[in-house]
Scaffold this motif. Structure first.
Motif, PDB file in Angstrom:
ATOM      1  N   ALA A  67     -13.578  17.369 104.796  1.00 17.65           N
ATOM      2  CA  ALA A  67     -12.605  16.406 105.295  1.00 17.65           C
ATOM      3  C   ALA A  67     -12.574  15.144 104.441  1.00 17.65           C
ATOM      4  O   ALA A  67     -13.611  14.662 103.967  1.00 17.65           O
ATOM      5  N   SER A  68     -11.358  14.607 104.271  1.00 19.05           N
ATOM      6  CA  SER A  68     -11.207  13.305 103.619  1.00 19.05           C
ATOM      7  C   SER A  68     -11.680  12.224 104.589  1.00 19.05           C
ATOM      8  O   SER A  68     -11.511  12.346 105.806  1.00 19.05           O
ATOM      9  N   VAL A  69     -12.276  11.191 104.037  1.00 17.19           N
ATOM     10  CA  VAL A  69     -12.849  10.131 104.877  1.00 17.19           C
ATOM     11  C   VAL A  69     -12.314   8.785 104.419  1.00 17.19           C
ATOM     12  O   VAL A  69     -12.280   8.493 103.220  1.00 17.19           O
ATOM     13  N   GLY A  76     -23.624   8.127  99.955  1.00 15.94           N
ATOM     14  CA  GLY A  76     -24.479   8.893 100.853  1.00 15.94           C
ATOM     15  C   GLY A  76     -23.798  10.155 101.356  1.00 15.94           C
ATOM     16  O   GLY A  76     -24.415  11.219 101.440  1.00 15.94           O
ATOM     17  N   ILE A  77     -22.502  10.038 101.680  1.00 14.39           N
ATOM     18  CA  ILE A  77     -21.731  11.206 102.128  1.00 14.39           C
ATOM     19  C   ILE A  77     -21.685  12.263 101.025  1.00 14.39           C
ATOM     20  O   ILE A  77     -21.870  13.460 101.275  1.00 14.39           O
ATOM     21  N   HIS A  78     -21.444  11.815  99.793  1.00 12.25           N
ATOM     22  CA  HIS A  78     -21.409  12.758  98.667  1.00 12.25           C
ATOM     23  C   HIS A  78     -22.752  13.461  98.491  1.00 12.25           C
ATOM     24  O   HIS A  78     -22.811  14.682  98.305  1.00 12.25           O
ATOM     25  N   GLU A  79     -23.834  12.716  98.552  1.00 13.05           N
ATOM     26  CA  GLU A  79     -25.151  13.304  98.317  1.00 13.05           C
ATOM     27  C   GLU A  79     -25.508  14.343  99.384  1.00 13.05           C
ATOM     28  O   GLU A  79     -26.212  15.311  99.102  1.00 13.05           O
ATOM     29  N   LEU A  80     -25.024  14.131 100.601  1.00 13.14           N
ATOM     30  CA  LEU A  80     -25.310  15.084 101.665  1.00 13.14           C
ATOM     31  C   LEU A  80     -24.289  16.225 101.728  1.00 13.14           C
ATOM     32  O   LEU A  80     -24.464  17.162 102.490  1.00 13.14           O
ATOM     33  N   SER A  81     -23.238  16.115 100.926  1.00 11.30           N
ATOM     34  CA  SER A  81     -22.167  17.115 101.013  1.00 11.30           C
ATOM     35  C   SER A  81     -22.554  18.444 100.383  1.00 11.30           C
ATOM     36  O   SER A  81     -21.976  19.487 100.702  1.00 11.30           O
ATOM     37  N   GLY A  82     -23.502  18.418  99.446  1.00 12.92           N
ATOM     38  CA  GLY A  82     -23.891  19.635  98.751  1.00 12.92           C
ATOM     39  C   GLY A  82     -22.966  19.984  97.600  1.00 12.92           C
ATOM     40  O   GLY A  82     -23.112  21.047  96.976  1.00 12.92           O
ATOM     41  N   ARG A  83     -22.034  19.105  97.279  1.00 11.45           N
ATOM     42  CA  ARG A  83     -21.109  19.387  96.174  1.00 11.45           C
ATOM     43  C   ARG A  83     -21.837  19.285  94.835  1.00 11.45           C
ATOM     44  O   ARG A  83     -22.678  18.404  94.634  1.00 11.45           O
ATOM     45  N   LYS A  84     -21.508  20.163  93.917  1.00 13.77           N
ATOM     46  CA  LYS A  84     -22.236  20.264  92.641  1.00 13.77           C
ATOM     47  C   LYS A  84     -21.811  19.198  91.634  1.00 13.77           C
ATOM     48  O   LYS A  84     -22.561  18.857  90.724  1.00 13.77           O
ATOM     49  N   GLY A  85     -20.569  18.690  91.781  1.00 16.80           N
ATOM     50  CA  GLY A  85     -20.044  17.761  90.786  1.00 16.80           C
ATOM     51  C   GLY A  85     -20.516  16.336  90.975  1.00 16.80           C
ATOM     52  O   GLY A  85     -21.396  16.034  91.788  1.00 16.80           O
ATOM     53  N   GLU A  94     -19.174   1.493  99.524  1.00 15.58           N
ATOM     54  CA  GLU A  94     -19.525   2.445  98.461  1.00 15.58           C
ATOM     55  C   GLU A  94     -20.878   3.103  98.723  1.00 15.58           C
ATOM     56  O   GLU A  94     -21.076   4.274  98.397  1.00 15.58           O
ATOM     57  N   VAL A  95     -21.800   2.362  99.307  1.00 13.04           N
ATOM     58  CA  VAL A  95     -23.106   2.936  99.639  1.00 13.04           C
ATOM     59  C   VAL A  95     -22.933   4.106 100.608  1.00 13.04           C
ATOM     60  O   VAL A  95     -23.555   5.166 100.452  1.00 13.04           O
ATOM     61  N   PHE A  96     -22.066   3.924 101.596  1.00 10.56           N
ATOM     62  CA  PHE A  96     -21.803   5.004 102.548  1.00 10.56           C
ATOM     63  C   PHE A  96     -21.134   6.188 101.857  1.00 10.56           C
ATOM     64  O   PHE A  96     -21.485   7.351 102.111  1.00 10.56           O
ATOM     65  N   ALA A  97     -20.165   5.888 101.001  1.00  6.42           N
ATOM     66  CA  ALA A  97     -19.466   6.968 100.299  1.00  6.42           C
ATOM     67  C   ALA A  97     -20.438   7.774  99.447  1.00  6.42           C
ATOM     68  O   ALA A  97     -20.397   9.015  99.421  1.00  6.42           O
ATOM     69  N   ALA A 142     -14.030  14.276  88.397  1.00  5.09           N
ATOM     70  CA  ALA A 142     -14.581  14.465  89.744  1.00  5.09           C
ATOM     71  C   ALA A 142     -14.478  15.911  90.222  1.00  5.09           C
ATOM     72  O   ALA A 142     -14.802  16.198  91.383  1.00  5.09           O
ATOM     73  N   ASP A 143     -14.032  16.829  89.359  1.00 10.20           N
ATOM     74  CA  ASP A 143     -13.888  18.228  89.759  1.00 10.20           C
ATOM     75  C   ASP A 143     -15.231  18.781  90.254  1.00 10.20           C
ATOM     76  O   ASP A 143     -16.277  18.549  89.630  1.00 10.20           O
ATOM     77  N   GLU A 144     -15.199  19.470  91.363  1.00 13.61           N
ATOM     78  CA  GLU A 144     -16.365  20.021  92.047  1.00 13.61           C
ATOM     79  C   GLU A 144     -17.271  18.930  92.632  1.00 13.61           C
ATOM     80  O   GLU A 144     -18.384  19.213  93.091  1.00 13.61           O
ATOM     81  N   GLY A 145     -16.792  17.704  92.586  1.00 15.98           N
ATOM     82  CA  GLY A 145     -17.564  16.596  93.129  1.00 15.98           C
ATOM     83  C   GLY A 145     -16.733  15.771  94.094  1.00 15.98           C
ATOM     84  O   GLY A 145     -15.918  16.305  94.846  1.00 15.98           O
ATOM     85  N   THR A 146     -16.937  14.453  94.055  1.00 22.66           N
ATOM     86  CA  THR A 146     -16.275  13.541  94.983  1.00 22.66           C
ATOM     87  C   THR A 146     -15.670  12.382  94.211  1.00 22.66           C
ATOM     88  O   THR A 146     -16.336  11.785  93.353  1.00 22.66           O
ATOM     89  N   ILE A 147     -14.418  12.064  94.510  1.00 25.62           N
ATOM     90  CA  ILE A 147     -13.807  10.865  93.957  1.00 25.62           C
ATOM     91  C   ILE A 147     -13.739   9.833  95.074  1.00 25.62           C
ATOM     92  O   ILE A 147     -13.327  10.130  96.196  1.00 25.62           O
ATOM     93  N   PHE A 148     -14.228   8.640  94.770  1.00 22.30           N
ATOM     94  CA  PHE A 148     -14.240   7.556  95.753  1.00 22.30           C
ATOM     95  C   PHE A 148     -13.232   6.501  95.324  1.00 22.30           C
ATOM     96  O   PHE A 148     -13.413   5.833  94.308  1.00 22.30           O
TER      97      PHE A 148
END
Length: 466
Positions: free
Chosen positions: A176-178, A194-203, A189-192, A245-251
């Motif tokens: 989900a987008s947040v 943290g969300i990425h690190e817990l997401s399991g995304r490889k990128g 940004e700290v929260f963002a 940001a492919d396979e990862g998270t763009i903030f």
């Protein structure tokens, strides 16, 4: 005393020991070693003592310790028979040592006293080096936490922030987008991250400040471009933020500052999950998650047609609204302690304490800039500190001024009659002091008739200041 007499003196003290062997042994000891006999005569003086006190062996052996060091601890131990451990002492001007000394017995016969001394300044230096090494280790551990994430560097125990952390943990593994909202400096940004690190995304986690990119460069920065796409373009082309940001998270921080024409393009990327570089024709498929943040009211911007409604709902699947620092006041002391440790370590400053009124002022301040402002204030306090004690005058003046205004406001009761009485009493006392108890002048200063002044002095039982 000549050399022969000195040797006889040493022999009397240690007749069963080869003095050359003894001297070789004690010279290997790092501490300053001094031995005196029952009469106070120096019979052992090693190289450590020569270095610490800058007195050569030949100049002190056979001499009475009192003639050179009138206040020597070793001599006092000789006289009293009482041992001393780790005693701070200054045997002479500009000499500071940590001394250990004890009476000396040979075959139960009192023979004098021995001392081992260390340079106090050197001990302090070693202590600070150890502290710095320990602080650096802690700092590196914190940096590792930042890299590994999992909300390890989000500070606070207030229910307001704990609830937001729990929500972030819950939605992190989803796609989900947040939308993270809150005032500037609340840690979006700290929260963002943290969300990425817990997401399991490889990128990668790719943060972008939308307000910092010029409007004319938005497309090339986000989509990238092919070789020769425009004048001045890199000859090899360039990968854009979306591809990075492919396979990862763009903030997307400060999403409210994104131009409308880019909002439309962003919406298309979110819908199609593909892009085309500027000057290119190939569709590039993407697997990315979008997290956005703003300190603006996007709903109001939607009503004013300054932000696309369809994009708003696409980004705002889950909203996490971070509380301001004044809404989590119980966390302020935790932040203060954390930042003091961090910035004192980073700047090699030793902080030995903080005055209570400093904490009271910082706790009561409203912190419009939130955590970022508090962090900057603590860094200012640390880098400008001179004596290791954080005092009231270390606080920036604008915060002290605000504290004085707040304190002044608190002094007056809510009861208007009592508040007016208090104000009039203070002003009358001030006018009398300025006029040196001349009531006519005081009445003019107060802009009231003299009779009114007399009446209020009696009514409020005001004593004329001396």
């Amino acid at each position: 005393m000549d050399a022969r007499q000195k040797q006889l003196c040493i022999g009397e003290g240690f007749h069963n020991i080869d003095y050359r062997i003894l001297k070789s042994i004690v010279d290997c000891i790092y501490e300053a070693v001094c031995v005196i006999d029952e009469n106070g005569i120096v019979i052992v003086w090693n190289k450590g003592a020569e270095k610490l006190y800058n007195i050569a062996y030949k100049d002190i052996i056979g001499e009475n310790i009192e003639d050179i060091f009138p206040d020597a601890i070793v001599n006092n131990v000789r006289k009293t028979g009482v041992s001393v451990e780790n005693k701070y002492h200054s045997p002479r001007e500009n000499s500071y040592i940590l001394a250990n000394s004890m009476p000396l017995y040979i075959e139960k016969v009192f023979k004098g006293a021995v001392s081992t001394d260390r340079d106090f300044a050197e001990l302090i230096k070693l202590y600070f080096e150890l502290e710095n090494a320990n602080s650096k280790l802690i700092f590196l551990e914190n940096e590792v936490k930042k890299i590994s994430g999992v909300f390890g560097n989000i500070i606070g125990k207030s229910p307001n922030i704990v609830k937001k952390i729990d929500m972030a943990r819950q939605i992190a593994p989803t796609h989900a987008s947040v939308m993270i909202t809150g005032e500037s400096g609340t840690g979006k940004e700290v929260f963002a991250r943290g969300i990425h690190e817990l997401s399991g995304r490889k990128g990668l986690f790719v943060p972008v400040n939308c307000s910092a990119i010029p409007s004319e460069l938005f497309e090339s920065e986000f989509f990238g471009y092919c070789a020769g796409a425009f004048t001045g373009a890199n000859k090899k082309g360039k990968m854009g933020i979306f591809e990075l940001a492919d396979e990862g998270t763009i903030f997307l921080d400060e999403i409210g500052d994104m131009p409308l024409h880019m909002q439309a393009k962003l919406l298309r990327v979110l819908q199609e999950r593909e892009i085309v570089r500027l000057g290119g024709e190939k569709n590039i498929k993407l697997d990315l998650r979008v997290l956005a943040a703003t300190n603006k009211c996007l709903q109001e911007m939607v009503r004013e047609s300054k932000f696309r409604e369809d994009l708003y709902y696409r980004l705002n699947v889950v909203e996490i609204n971070l509380p301001s620092l004044r809404e989590r006041k119980e966390d302020i002391p935790i932040f203060i302690d954390y930042f003091i440790k961090e910035f004192s370590t980073r700047n090699s400053k030793k902080i030995i304490g903080t005055q209570r009124d400093v904490l009271n002022i910082l706790n009561e301040y409203k912190w419009p800039g939130n955590i970022r402002e508090l962090m900057n204030v603590i860094e200012h306090i640390i880098v400008t500190n001179k004596n290791g004690m954080i005092q009231k005058n270390s606080i920036p003046e604008y915060i002290l001024s605000q504290a004085k205004k707040s304190e002044s406001f608190k002094e007056y009761p809510l009861d208007l009659t009592k508040a007016i009485k208090k104000l009039e009493t203070e002003n009358i006392k001030k006018a009398l002091k300025i006029s040196k108890n001349n009531k006519s002048k005081a009445a003019k200063l107060l802009n009231i008739p003299r009779g009114t002044l007399y009446h209020k002095i009696d009514e409020y039982k005001i004593k004329c200041p001396k």
